[in-house]
Design an enzyme around this catalytic site. Sequence first.
Site, PDB file in Angstrom:
ATOM      1  N   CYS A  82     151.998 -68.423  46.621  1.00  0.00           N
ATOM      2  CA  CYS A  82     152.420 -68.444  47.849  1.00  0.00           C
ATOM      3  C   CYS A  82     153.575 -69.458  47.968  1.00  0.00           C
ATOM      4  CB  CYS A  82     151.218 -69.050  48.955  1.00  0.00           C
ATOM      5  SG  CYS A  82     152.077 -69.953  50.269  1.00  0.00           S
TER       6      CYS A  82
ATOM      7  N   TYR B 170     151.083 -61.761  55.673  1.00  0.00           N
ATOM      8  CA  TYR B 170     150.178 -61.317  54.701  1.00  0.00           C
ATOM      9  C   TYR B 170     150.020 -60.158  54.047  1.00  0.00           C
ATOM     10  CZ  TYR B 170     147.834 -66.099  55.149  1.00  0.00           C
ATOM     11  OH  TYR B 170     147.816 -67.341  55.053  1.00  0.00           O
TER      12      TYR B 170
ATOM     13  N   THR C  26     150.308 -76.024  54.566  1.00  0.00           N
ATOM     14  CA  THR C  26     151.027 -75.230  53.430  1.00  0.00           C
ATOM     15  C   THR C  26     152.401 -75.694  52.974  1.00  0.00           C
ATOM     16  OG1 THR C  26     149.826 -73.231  53.748  1.00  0.00           O
ATOM     17  CG2 THR C  26     151.695 -72.904  52.409  1.00  0.00           C
TER      18      THR C  26
ATOM     19  N   GLU D  27     143.187 -68.676  50.852  1.00  0.00           N
ATOM     20  CA  GLU D  27     143.978 -68.499  51.931  1.00  0.00           C
ATOM     21  C   GLU D  27     143.998 -67.059  52.529  1.00  0.00           C
ATOM     22  OE1 GLU D  27     148.187 -68.452  50.807  1.00  0.00           O
ATOM     23  OE2 GLU D  27     148.720 -69.878  52.426  1.00  0.00           O
TER      24      GLU D  27
ATOM     25  N   HIS E  54     151.928 -64.693  61.694  1.00  0.00           N
ATOM     26  CA  HIS E  54     151.677 -65.210  60.256  1.00  0.00           C
ATOM     27  C   HIS E  54     150.800 -64.183  59.603  1.00  0.00           C
ATOM     28  CE1 HIS E  54     152.304 -67.661  56.873  1.00  0.00           C
ATOM     29  NE2 HIS E  54     151.008 -67.962  56.664  1.00  0.00           N
TER      30      HIS E  54
ATOM     31  N   GLU F  66     148.724 -77.615  49.471  1.00  0.00           N
ATOM     32  CA  GLU F  66     148.210 -77.741  50.996  1.00  0.00           C
ATOM     33  C   GLU F  66     148.100 -79.154  51.071  1.00  0.00           C
ATOM     34  OE1 GLU F  66     147.248 -74.599  49.742  1.00  0.00           O
ATOM     35  OE2 GLU F  66     148.586 -73.180  51.438  1.00  0.00           O
TER      36      GLU F  66
ATOM     37  N   CYS G  49     153.299 -60.916  51.372  1.00  0.00           N
ATOM     38  CA  CYS G  49     152.871 -61.622  50.119  1.00  0.00           C
ATOM     39  C   CYS G  49     151.695 -61.316  49.377  1.00  0.00           C
ATOM     40  CB  CYS G  49     152.895 -63.037  50.642  1.00  0.00           C
ATOM     41  SG  CYS G  49     151.357 -63.624  51.566  1.00  0.00           S
TER      42      CYS G  49
ATOM     43  N   CYS H  38     156.963 -69.525  54.944  1.00  0.00           N
ATOM     44  CA  CYS H  38     156.749 -68.421  55.974  1.00  0.00           C
ATOM     45  C   CYS H  38     156.151 -69.188  57.400  1.00  0.00           C
ATOM     46  CB  CYS H  38     155.883 -67.330  55.611  1.00  0.00           C
ATOM     47  SG  CYS H  38     156.178 -66.797  53.868  1.00  0.00           S
TER      48      CYS H  38
HETATM   49 FE1  SF4 Z   1     152.078 -68.211  51.699  1.00  0.00          FE
HETATM   50 FE2  SF4 Z   1     152.034 -65.982  52.451  1.00  0.00          FE
HETATM   51 FE3  SF4 Z   1     151.820 -67.675  54.428  1.00  0.00          FE
HETATM   52 FE4  SF4 Z   1     154.062 -66.908  53.053  1.00  0.00          FE
HETATM   53  S1  SF4 Z   1     152.835 -65.580  54.376  1.00  0.00           S
HETATM   54  S2  SF4 Z   1     153.121 -69.095  53.525  1.00  0.00           S
HETATM   55  S3  SF4 Z   1     153.584 -66.719  50.870  1.00  0.00           S
HETATM   56  S4  SF4 Z   1     150.455 -67.254  52.469  1.00  0.00           S
HETATM   57 FE    FE Z   2     149.456 -68.673  54.493  1.00  0.00          FE
END
Ligand code: SF4
Ligand code: FE
Length: 502
Positions: free
Chosen positions: A100, A295, A191, A443, A291, A256, A298, A104
Amino acid sequence: GLRTGEQYLEAIKVRNKAEIYVLGKEVKDVTTHPFLKPSVMAFKATFDAPWEEDTKELARAWSPFINEEVNRFNHIHRSPEDLAAKVKLLRKISHKTGACFQRCVGFDALNTLYIITELMAQKGKTEPKEKFVEYLKTVQKKDLALAGAMTDAKGVRTQKPSQQKNKDAYVRVTEVTKDGIYVSGAKANITGVAASEEIVVLPTRAMGPEDQDYAVAFSIPTDTEGIKIVVGRQLNDARRMEEGDIDALPYFYNHEGLVIFDNVFVPMERVFLLKDWQYTSQLVEIFSAYHRQGYGGCKAGLGDVIIGATYNLAKQIGVEKASHIQEKITEEIFLTETMYSAGIAASLNAVQPCPNCWWVNPMHANVTKHLVARFPAQISQLAIDIAGGIIGTAPSEWDLKNPKLREYIAKYLQGVEGYTAEDRLRMVRLLENVSMGVAFMIESVHGAGSPAAQRIMFSRLYDLNYSEEVAKKLAGMKSNVRFTEKAEPWRETETEKLAKSK
Ligand code: SF4
Ligand code: FE
Protein backbone atom coordinates in the site's frame (compact mmCIF):
# COMPACT_ATOMS: atom_id res chain seq x y z
CA GLY A 1 1.93 21.74 -9.15
CA LEU A 2 3.99 18.66 -9.36
CA ARG A 3 6.86 17.57 -7.18
CA THR A 4 9.31 14.77 -7.79
CA GLY A 5 9.90 11.88 -5.41
CA GLU A 6 13.22 13.43 -4.38
CA GLN A 7 11.57 16.74 -3.52
CA TYR A 8 9.08 14.87 -1.38
CA LEU A 9 11.85 13.08 0.52
CA GLU A 10 13.59 16.38 1.12
CA ALA A 11 10.39 17.89 2.51
CA ILE A 12 9.67 15.21 5.11
CA LYS A 13 13.23 14.69 6.26
CA VAL A 14 13.26 16.86 9.34
CA ARG A 15 10.66 16.48 12.08
CA ASN A 16 11.30 18.73 15.01
CA LYS A 17 7.97 19.32 16.69
CA ALA A 18 5.96 16.13 16.35
CA GLU A 19 7.07 12.99 18.16
CA ILE A 20 7.27 9.85 16.04
CA TYR A 21 7.95 6.56 17.84
CA VAL A 22 9.12 3.26 16.41
CA LEU A 23 9.63 0.28 18.75
CA GLY A 24 9.52 2.65 21.72
CA LYS A 25 12.18 5.05 20.43
CA GLU A 26 11.78 8.48 18.92
CA VAL A 27 12.66 8.91 15.24
CA LYS A 28 13.70 12.24 13.74
CA ASP A 29 14.48 11.37 10.13
CA VAL A 30 11.85 9.03 8.74
CA THR A 31 13.52 8.88 5.33
CA THR A 32 16.59 7.03 6.60
CA HIS A 33 15.26 5.05 9.56
CA PRO A 34 15.40 1.35 8.54
CA PHE A 35 11.95 0.60 9.94
CA LEU A 36 10.19 3.45 8.16
CA LYS A 37 12.24 3.83 5.01
CA PRO A 38 10.48 1.04 3.06
CA SER A 39 7.17 2.73 3.76
CA VAL A 40 8.47 6.19 2.85
CA MET A 41 9.69 4.71 -0.44
CA ALA A 42 6.24 3.26 -1.15
CA PHE A 43 4.67 6.69 -0.46
CA LYS A 44 7.31 8.26 -2.71
CA ALA A 45 6.06 6.13 -5.62
CA THR A 46 3.02 8.42 -5.79
CA PHE A 47 5.34 11.38 -6.43
CA ASP A 48 7.34 9.45 -9.01
CA ALA A 49 4.21 8.39 -10.91
CA PRO A 50 3.68 11.69 -12.85
CA TRP A 51 7.22 11.39 -14.19
CA GLU A 52 7.22 7.77 -15.26
CA GLU A 53 6.26 6.69 -18.77
CA ASP A 54 3.57 4.15 -17.88
CA THR A 55 1.78 6.27 -15.28
CA LYS A 56 2.43 9.80 -16.53
CA GLU A 57 -1.01 10.36 -18.02
CA LEU A 58 -2.99 8.71 -15.26
CA ALA A 59 -1.08 10.49 -12.50
CA ARG A 60 -1.56 14.02 -13.84
CA ALA A 61 -4.78 16.01 -13.82
CA TRP A 62 -5.76 19.58 -14.56
CA SER A 63 -6.97 21.60 -11.60
CA PRO A 64 -9.45 24.40 -12.32
CA PHE A 65 -8.78 25.70 -8.81
CA ILE A 66 -5.19 26.73 -9.50
CA ASN A 67 -5.18 26.41 -13.28
CA GLU A 68 -2.23 24.07 -13.16
CA GLU A 69 -1.43 20.46 -13.60
CA VAL A 70 -1.56 18.59 -10.29
CA ASN A 71 -0.76 15.15 -8.98
CA ARG A 72 -3.95 13.07 -9.20
CA PHE A 73 -3.64 12.25 -5.50
CA ASN A 74 -4.53 15.89 -4.76
CA HIS A 75 -7.15 16.24 -7.49
CA ILE A 76 -10.87 16.79 -7.08
CA HIS A 77 -12.68 14.40 -9.44
CA ARG A 78 -14.31 16.20 -12.35
CA SER A 79 -15.84 13.24 -14.20
CA PRO A 80 -16.52 9.50 -14.02
CA GLU A 81 -13.37 9.05 -16.12
CA ASP A 82 -11.39 10.80 -13.39
CA LEU A 83 -12.70 8.26 -10.91
CA ALA A 84 -11.77 5.38 -13.22
CA ALA A 85 -8.30 6.89 -13.69
CA LYS A 86 -7.82 6.69 -9.92
CA VAL A 87 -8.55 2.94 -9.90
CA LYS A 88 -6.27 2.36 -12.91
CA LEU A 89 -3.46 4.40 -11.38
CA LEU A 90 -3.68 2.57 -8.06
CA ARG A 91 -3.39 -0.78 -9.80
CA LYS A 92 -0.26 0.36 -11.62
CA ILE A 93 1.44 1.85 -8.57
CA SER A 94 0.93 -1.41 -6.66
CA HIS A 95 3.13 -3.00 -9.33
CA LYS A 96 5.97 -0.66 -8.34
CA THR A 97 5.60 -1.00 -4.58
CA GLY A 98 4.13 -4.42 -3.81
CA ALA A 99 2.59 -2.62 -0.85
CA CYS A 100 0.00 0.00 0.00
CA PHE A 101 1.46 3.39 -0.96
CA GLN A 102 -0.63 5.22 1.61
CA ARG A 103 -1.57 8.42 -0.16
CA CYS A 104 -5.18 7.59 -1.13
CA VAL A 105 -6.73 8.24 2.28
CA GLY A 106 -5.75 11.90 2.10
CA PHE A 107 -6.96 11.97 -1.53
CA ASP A 108 -10.36 10.59 -0.51
CA ALA A 109 -10.53 12.94 2.49
CA LEU A 110 -10.06 15.96 0.19
CA ASN A 111 -12.81 14.80 -2.15
CA THR A 112 -15.11 14.09 0.77
CA LEU A 113 -14.63 17.55 2.26
CA TYR A 114 -15.18 19.08 -1.14
CA ILE A 115 -18.64 17.52 -1.40
CA ILE A 116 -19.58 18.06 2.25
CA THR A 117 -18.62 21.73 2.31
CA GLU A 118 -20.45 22.19 -1.00
CA LEU A 119 -23.61 20.66 0.51
CA MET A 120 -23.19 22.97 3.51
CA ALA A 121 -22.87 25.94 1.16
CA GLN A 122 -26.08 24.93 -0.60
CA LYS A 123 -27.80 25.10 2.77
CA GLY A 124 -26.49 28.63 3.30
CA LYS A 125 -23.35 27.90 5.34
CA THR A 126 -20.68 29.11 2.92
CA GLU A 127 -17.67 29.66 5.18
CA PRO A 128 -16.44 26.03 5.38
CA LYS A 129 -16.41 25.83 1.59
CA GLU A 130 -14.39 29.03 1.26
CA LYS A 131 -11.86 27.82 3.82
CA PHE A 132 -11.66 24.39 2.26
CA VAL A 133 -11.06 25.69 -1.27
CA GLU A 134 -8.28 27.94 0.03
CA TYR A 135 -6.72 24.94 1.75
CA LEU A 136 -7.14 22.80 -1.37
CA LYS A 137 -5.30 25.39 -3.44
CA THR A 138 -2.35 25.30 -1.06
CA VAL A 139 -2.30 21.51 -1.10
CA GLN A 140 -2.38 21.47 -4.90
CA LYS A 141 0.18 24.22 -5.37
CA LYS A 142 2.67 22.66 -2.95
CA ASP A 143 1.78 19.07 -3.96
CA LEU A 144 1.56 18.16 -0.27
CA ALA A 145 1.68 14.59 1.03
CA LEU A 146 -1.53 14.08 2.99
CA ALA A 147 -2.55 11.36 5.39
CA GLY A 148 -6.23 10.91 6.18
CA ALA A 149 -7.23 10.18 9.75
CA MET A 150 -10.70 8.86 10.39
CA THR A 151 -10.83 5.85 12.74
CA ASP A 152 -10.93 6.91 16.38
CA ALA A 153 -9.72 4.89 19.37
CA LYS A 154 -13.48 4.28 20.01
CA GLY A 155 -13.38 2.80 23.54
CA VAL A 156 -16.57 0.84 24.22
CA ARG A 157 -18.05 0.19 20.79
CA THR A 158 -21.71 0.25 21.89
CA GLN A 159 -21.43 3.74 23.38
CA LYS A 160 -21.63 7.04 21.56
CA PRO A 161 -18.68 9.43 21.85
CA SER A 162 -20.42 11.50 24.53
CA GLN A 163 -21.40 8.40 26.54
CA GLN A 164 -17.85 7.09 26.89
CA LYS A 165 -16.17 7.13 30.28
CA ASN A 166 -12.97 8.15 28.51
CA LYS A 167 -14.01 11.53 27.12
CA ASP A 168 -11.18 11.34 24.56
CA ALA A 169 -12.17 7.96 23.10
CA TYR A 170 -13.09 9.98 20.01
CA VAL A 171 -11.18 13.08 18.90
CA ARG A 172 -12.95 16.12 20.31
CA VAL A 173 -12.82 19.86 20.56
CA THR A 174 -11.80 20.88 24.08
CA GLU A 175 -11.76 24.64 23.59
CA VAL A 176 -12.79 27.15 20.96
CA THR A 177 -11.10 30.56 20.77
CA LYS A 178 -11.51 33.23 18.13
CA ASP A 179 -8.25 32.11 16.46
CA GLY A 180 -8.80 28.40 16.47
CA ILE A 181 -9.64 25.24 18.37
CA TYR A 182 -7.88 22.84 20.70
CA VAL A 183 -8.36 19.12 20.08
CA SER A 184 -7.62 15.98 22.11
CA GLY A 185 -8.06 12.30 21.41
CA ALA A 186 -6.44 9.70 19.17
CA LYS A 187 -6.88 8.32 15.67
CA ALA A 188 -5.97 4.67 15.21
CA ASN A 189 -4.57 2.60 12.32
CA ILE A 190 -3.61 5.69 10.37
CA THR A 191 -2.01 4.65 7.11
CA GLY A 192 1.26 6.31 6.12
CA VAL A 193 1.01 9.01 8.77
CA ALA A 194 4.73 9.22 9.63
CA ALA A 195 5.51 9.72 5.93
CA SER A 196 2.97 12.54 5.51
CA GLU A 197 3.32 16.31 5.68
CA GLU A 198 -0.21 17.03 6.79
CA ILE A 199 -3.03 15.07 8.38
CA VAL A 200 -6.66 15.60 7.34
CA VAL A 201 -8.84 14.60 10.27
CA LEU A 202 -12.46 13.51 9.75
CA PRO A 203 -15.12 12.21 12.17
CA THR A 204 -15.51 8.44 12.00
CA ARG A 205 -19.22 7.94 12.66
CA ALA A 206 -22.63 9.52 12.46
CA MET A 207 -23.28 11.75 15.43
CA GLY A 208 -26.20 13.42 17.15
CA PRO A 209 -26.42 16.85 18.81
CA GLU A 210 -25.15 15.37 22.11
CA ASP A 211 -21.90 14.45 20.32
CA GLN A 212 -21.31 17.83 18.72
CA ASP A 213 -17.93 18.38 20.36
CA TYR A 214 -16.77 15.32 18.44
CA ALA A 215 -18.14 16.46 15.08
CA VAL A 216 -14.95 18.08 13.89
CA ALA A 217 -12.93 18.02 10.66
CA PHE A 218 -9.65 19.85 10.17
CA SER A 219 -6.18 19.66 8.69
CA ILE A 220 -2.93 20.00 10.56
CA PRO A 221 0.76 19.74 9.64
CA THR A 222 2.09 16.39 10.84
CA ASP A 223 4.99 18.20 12.45
CA THR A 224 2.92 20.05 15.03
CA GLU A 225 3.54 20.27 18.73
CA GLY A 226 1.32 17.93 20.74
CA ILE A 227 1.07 15.28 18.02
CA LYS A 228 2.54 11.90 18.95
CA ILE A 229 2.69 9.10 16.41
CA VAL A 230 3.20 5.52 17.54
CA VAL A 231 4.05 3.35 14.53
CA GLY A 232 2.55 -0.17 14.65
CA ARG A 233 4.32 -3.49 14.21
CA GLN A 234 3.87 -5.91 11.33
CA LEU A 235 4.74 -9.49 10.56
CA ASN A 236 8.43 -9.85 9.65
CA ASP A 237 9.10 -6.19 10.47
CA ALA A 238 12.41 -6.76 12.29
CA ARG A 239 13.86 -8.08 9.02
CA ARG A 240 14.06 -4.46 7.88
CA MET A 241 16.76 -3.92 10.50
CA GLU A 242 18.90 -6.62 8.88
CA GLU A 243 21.15 -5.18 6.27
CA GLY A 244 20.71 -7.83 3.64
CA ASP A 245 19.15 -7.46 0.22
CA ILE A 246 16.95 -10.57 0.01
CA ASP A 247 15.15 -11.18 3.29
CA ALA A 248 14.74 -7.51 4.13
CA LEU A 249 13.11 -6.77 0.77
CA PRO A 250 13.56 -3.02 0.92
CA TYR A 251 10.61 -0.84 -0.19
CA PHE A 252 7.91 -3.43 0.31
CA TYR A 253 5.96 -2.16 3.28
CA ASN A 254 3.44 0.38 4.36
CA HIS A 255 2.94 1.47 7.94
CA GLU A 256 0.04 2.41 10.18
CA GLY A 257 0.22 4.49 13.31
CA LEU A 258 -1.69 5.54 16.38
CA VAL A 259 -1.92 9.33 16.21
CA ILE A 260 -2.34 11.00 19.58
CA PHE A 261 -3.52 14.61 19.79
CA ASP A 262 -2.51 16.03 23.13
CA ASN A 263 -4.35 19.34 23.28
CA VAL A 264 -3.29 20.38 19.79
CA PHE A 265 -4.08 23.88 18.52
CA VAL A 266 -5.69 24.09 15.07
CA PRO A 267 -5.98 27.55 13.47
CA MET A 268 -9.55 28.46 12.50
CA GLU A 269 -8.80 28.61 8.77
CA ARG A 270 -8.00 24.90 8.92
CA VAL A 271 -11.25 23.89 10.63
CA PHE A 272 -13.86 22.68 8.12
CA LEU A 273 -16.46 21.11 10.39
CA LEU A 274 -17.04 22.48 13.88
CA LYS A 275 -19.89 20.99 15.86
CA ASP A 276 -21.69 20.32 12.55
CA TRP A 277 -23.04 16.94 13.67
CA GLN A 278 -25.80 17.14 11.03
CA TYR A 279 -23.28 16.38 8.31
CA THR A 280 -21.43 13.51 9.95
CA SER A 281 -23.49 10.61 8.58
CA GLN A 282 -23.14 11.88 5.01
CA LEU A 283 -19.45 12.51 5.52
CA VAL A 284 -18.85 8.94 6.63
CA GLU A 285 -20.96 7.61 3.76
CA ILE A 286 -19.07 9.65 1.16
CA PHE A 287 -15.58 8.94 2.47
CA SER A 288 -16.04 5.23 2.98
CA ALA A 289 -17.46 4.75 -0.52
CA TYR A 290 -14.54 6.66 -2.05
CA HIS A 291 -11.99 4.52 -0.25
CA ARG A 292 -13.89 1.28 -0.94
CA GLN A 293 -13.81 2.07 -4.67
CA GLY A 294 -10.02 2.56 -4.59
CA TYR A 295 -9.40 -0.91 -3.22
CA GLY A 296 -10.53 -2.33 -6.56
CA GLY A 297 -7.34 -0.78 -7.98
CA CYS A 298 -4.60 -1.24 -5.40
CA LYS A 299 -5.62 -4.73 -4.29
CA ALA A 300 -5.98 -5.91 -7.90
CA GLY A 301 -2.45 -4.59 -8.42
CA LEU A 302 -1.21 -6.68 -5.51
CA GLY A 303 -3.15 -9.60 -7.00
CA ASP A 304 -1.07 -9.17 -10.17
CA VAL A 305 2.15 -9.29 -8.14
CA ILE A 306 1.03 -12.52 -6.48
CA ILE A 307 -0.09 -14.09 -9.75
CA GLY A 308 3.29 -13.28 -11.29
CA ALA A 309 5.18 -14.65 -8.30
CA THR A 310 3.12 -17.85 -8.25
CA TYR A 311 3.59 -18.42 -11.95
CA ASN A 312 7.34 -17.88 -11.69
CA LEU A 313 7.69 -20.19 -8.69
CA ALA A 314 5.76 -22.88 -10.56
CA LYS A 315 8.17 -22.44 -13.46
CA GLN A 316 11.20 -22.64 -11.19
CA ILE A 317 10.22 -26.18 -10.21
CA GLY A 318 8.81 -27.17 -13.60
CA VAL A 319 5.11 -27.50 -12.78
CA GLU A 320 3.67 -24.52 -14.62
CA LYS A 321 1.98 -26.67 -17.26
CA ALA A 322 0.31 -29.06 -14.83
CA SER A 323 -3.43 -28.71 -15.31
CA HIS A 324 -4.23 -28.16 -11.62
CA ILE A 325 -1.62 -25.38 -11.46
CA GLN A 326 -3.08 -23.70 -14.52
CA GLU A 327 -6.54 -24.00 -13.00
CA LYS A 328 -5.39 -22.33 -9.81
CA ILE A 329 -3.68 -19.49 -11.61
CA THR A 330 -6.82 -18.98 -13.71
CA GLU A 331 -8.80 -18.72 -10.50
CA GLU A 332 -6.37 -16.11 -9.15
CA ILE A 333 -6.84 -14.13 -12.36
CA PHE A 334 -10.61 -14.34 -12.06
CA LEU A 335 -10.58 -13.14 -8.44
CA THR A 336 -8.19 -10.28 -9.23
CA GLU A 337 -10.08 -9.05 -12.28
CA THR A 338 -13.39 -9.27 -10.40
CA MET A 339 -12.14 -6.80 -7.78
CA TYR A 340 -10.89 -4.48 -10.50
CA SER A 341 -14.10 -4.69 -12.55
CA ALA A 342 -16.14 -3.70 -9.54
CA GLY A 343 -13.87 -0.70 -8.89
CA ILE A 344 -14.26 0.43 -12.50
CA ALA A 345 -18.04 0.02 -12.32
CA ALA A 346 -18.11 2.09 -9.12
CA SER A 347 -16.27 4.81 -11.04
CA LEU A 348 -18.07 4.90 -14.38
CA ASN A 349 -21.46 4.56 -12.74
CA ALA A 350 -20.70 7.60 -10.59
CA VAL A 351 -23.24 9.69 -8.71
CA GLN A 352 -23.42 13.51 -8.59
CA PRO A 353 -24.74 14.77 -5.27
CA CYS A 354 -24.02 18.38 -6.27
CA PRO A 355 -23.17 20.22 -9.49
CA ASN A 356 -19.47 19.87 -10.36
CA CYS A 357 -18.93 17.13 -7.84
CA TRP A 358 -18.45 13.49 -8.62
CA TRP A 359 -18.91 10.79 -6.05
CA VAL A 360 -18.52 7.07 -6.76
CA ASN A 361 -21.46 4.76 -7.15
CA PRO A 362 -22.08 3.81 -3.51
CA MET A 363 -23.53 0.36 -4.19
CA HIS A 364 -20.72 -0.70 -6.52
CA ALA A 365 -18.09 0.82 -4.23
CA ASN A 366 -19.38 -1.16 -1.27
CA VAL A 367 -19.51 -4.31 -3.38
CA THR A 368 -15.91 -3.66 -4.48
CA LYS A 369 -14.67 -3.47 -0.91
CA HIS A 370 -16.68 -6.52 0.13
CA LEU A 371 -15.06 -8.54 -2.66
CA VAL A 372 -11.72 -7.22 -1.46
CA ALA A 373 -12.52 -8.37 2.08
CA ARG A 374 -12.87 -11.94 0.75
CA PHE A 375 -10.81 -12.50 -2.39
CA PRO A 376 -7.24 -11.66 -1.32
CA ALA A 377 -7.31 -14.48 1.26
CA GLN A 378 -8.39 -16.86 -1.50
CA ILE A 379 -5.73 -15.57 -3.89
CA SER A 380 -3.07 -15.99 -1.19
CA GLN A 381 -4.29 -19.48 -0.36
CA LEU A 382 -3.91 -20.51 -4.00
CA ALA A 383 -0.48 -18.88 -4.14
CA ILE A 384 0.72 -20.75 -1.05
CA ASP A 385 -0.68 -23.96 -2.50
CA ILE A 386 1.31 -23.51 -5.71
CA ALA A 387 4.48 -22.16 -4.06
CA GLY A 388 4.89 -25.22 -1.86
CA GLY A 389 5.99 -25.54 1.76
CA ILE A 390 9.16 -23.61 1.08
CA ILE A 391 7.17 -20.39 1.49
CA GLY A 392 7.10 -21.09 5.23
CA THR A 393 10.40 -22.92 5.66
CA ALA A 394 13.04 -21.40 3.36
CA PRO A 395 16.53 -20.80 4.77
CA SER A 396 17.63 -17.21 5.27
CA GLU A 397 19.80 -15.20 2.94
CA TRP A 398 22.50 -15.45 5.62
CA ASP A 399 22.61 -19.21 5.10
CA LEU A 400 22.99 -18.68 1.38
CA LYS A 401 25.78 -16.20 2.05
CA ASN A 402 27.65 -18.45 4.51
CA PRO A 403 30.63 -19.98 2.65
CA LYS A 404 30.18 -23.24 4.58
CA LEU A 405 26.58 -23.61 3.38
CA ARG A 406 26.47 -21.77 0.09
CA GLU A 407 27.06 -24.75 -2.18
CA TYR A 408 24.59 -26.97 -0.39
CA ILE A 409 21.85 -24.37 -0.48
CA ALA A 410 22.55 -23.74 -4.15
CA LYS A 411 22.32 -27.44 -4.87
CA TYR A 412 19.20 -28.24 -2.88
CA LEU A 413 17.09 -25.17 -3.55
CA GLN A 414 17.48 -25.23 -7.28
CA GLY A 415 14.80 -26.76 -9.49
CA VAL A 416 14.73 -26.16 -13.22
CA GLU A 417 18.06 -25.18 -14.74
CA GLY A 418 18.35 -21.50 -15.51
CA TYR A 419 17.02 -20.45 -12.12
CA THR A 420 19.36 -20.23 -9.15
CA ALA A 421 18.77 -20.87 -5.47
CA GLU A 422 18.96 -17.12 -5.01
CA ASP A 423 16.16 -16.63 -7.56
CA ARG A 424 14.04 -19.09 -5.64
CA LEU A 425 14.72 -17.39 -2.32
CA ARG A 426 13.99 -13.94 -3.73
CA MET A 427 10.67 -14.97 -5.20
CA VAL A 428 9.67 -16.91 -2.08
CA ARG A 429 10.38 -13.85 0.07
CA LEU A 430 8.38 -11.58 -2.22
CA LEU A 431 5.42 -13.90 -2.20
CA GLU A 432 5.67 -14.45 1.54
CA ASN A 433 5.61 -10.74 2.25
CA VAL A 434 2.96 -9.68 -0.22
CA SER A 435 0.58 -12.63 0.16
CA MET A 436 0.63 -12.60 3.95
CA GLY A 437 1.45 -8.94 4.55
CA VAL A 438 -0.73 -6.33 6.21
CA ALA A 439 -1.74 -4.59 2.97
CA PHE A 440 -3.16 -7.68 1.27
CA MET A 441 -4.44 -9.78 4.17
CA ILE A 442 -5.46 -7.43 6.95
CA GLU A 443 -6.07 -4.08 5.34
CA SER A 444 -8.17 -5.86 2.71
CA VAL A 445 -10.51 -7.00 5.46
CA HIS A 446 -10.59 -3.96 7.73
CA GLY A 447 -9.38 -0.98 5.69
CA ALA A 448 -12.12 1.49 4.70
CA GLY A 449 -14.45 -0.29 7.13
CA SER A 450 -14.83 -3.90 8.24
CA PRO A 451 -16.99 -6.29 6.15
CA ALA A 452 -20.13 -5.83 8.27
CA ALA A 453 -20.14 -2.11 7.41
CA GLN A 454 -20.50 -2.90 3.69
CA ARG A 455 -23.34 -5.36 4.32
CA ILE A 456 -25.22 -2.68 6.21
CA MET A 457 -24.83 -0.43 3.16
CA PHE A 458 -26.08 -3.07 0.69
CA SER A 459 -29.24 -3.64 2.62
CA ARG A 460 -29.79 0.04 3.28
CA LEU A 461 -29.33 0.98 -0.37
CA TYR A 462 -31.13 -1.89 -2.05
CA ASP A 463 -34.83 -1.33 -2.58
CA LEU A 464 -36.18 -4.73 -1.61
CA ASN A 465 -39.81 -3.63 -1.82
CA TYR A 466 -39.38 -2.48 -5.39
CA SER A 467 -37.92 -5.83 -6.43
CA GLU A 468 -40.69 -7.65 -4.63
CA GLU A 469 -43.34 -5.64 -6.47
CA VAL A 470 -41.60 -6.39 -9.80
CA ALA A 471 -41.67 -10.11 -9.03
CA LYS A 472 -45.29 -9.98 -7.90
CA LYS A 473 -46.30 -8.31 -11.13
CA LEU A 474 -44.49 -10.90 -13.26
CA ALA A 475 -46.05 -13.70 -11.22
CA GLY A 476 -49.50 -12.29 -11.94
CA MET A 477 -50.14 -11.29 -8.34
CA LYS A 478 -51.62 -7.99 -7.31
CA SER A 479 -48.77 -5.50 -7.48
CA ASN A 480 -48.43 -1.75 -7.16
CA VAL A 481 -45.08 -1.60 -8.92
CA ARG A 482 -44.04 1.85 -10.10
CA PHE A 483 -41.26 1.51 -12.62
CA THR A 484 -38.63 4.16 -11.99
CA GLU A 485 -36.25 5.76 -14.43
CA LYS A 486 -33.34 4.51 -12.32
CA ALA A 487 -31.61 1.58 -13.97
CA GLU A 488 -31.01 -0.20 -10.69
CA PRO A 489 -33.42 -0.92 -7.86
CA TRP A 490 -31.65 1.32 -5.38
CA ARG A 491 -32.79 3.84 -2.88
CA GLU A 492 -31.29 7.26 -2.47
CA THR A 493 -28.26 7.55 -0.25
CA GLU A 494 -28.23 9.82 2.78
CA THR A 495 -26.00 12.13 0.77
CA GLU A 496 -28.45 12.40 -2.12
CA LYS A 497 -31.30 12.99 0.30
CA LEU A 498 -29.39 15.81 1.94
CA ALA A 499 -28.54 17.30 -1.44
CA LYS A 500 -32.22 17.35 -2.42
CA SER A 501 -33.67 18.59 0.86
CA LYS A 502 -34.44 22.27 1.24
FE1 SF4 B 1 -3.28 1.89 0.49
FE2 SF4 B 1 -4.95 0.97 -1.33
FE3 SF4 B 1 -5.84 2.56 0.65
FE4 SF4 B 1 -4.30 3.51 -1.35
S1 SF4 B 1 -6.41 2.66 -1.54
S2 SF4 B 1 -4.09 3.94 0.84
S3 SF4 B 1 -2.92 1.80 -1.70
S4 SF4 B 1 -4.99 0.48 0.85
FE1 FE C 1 -6.26 1.37 3.15
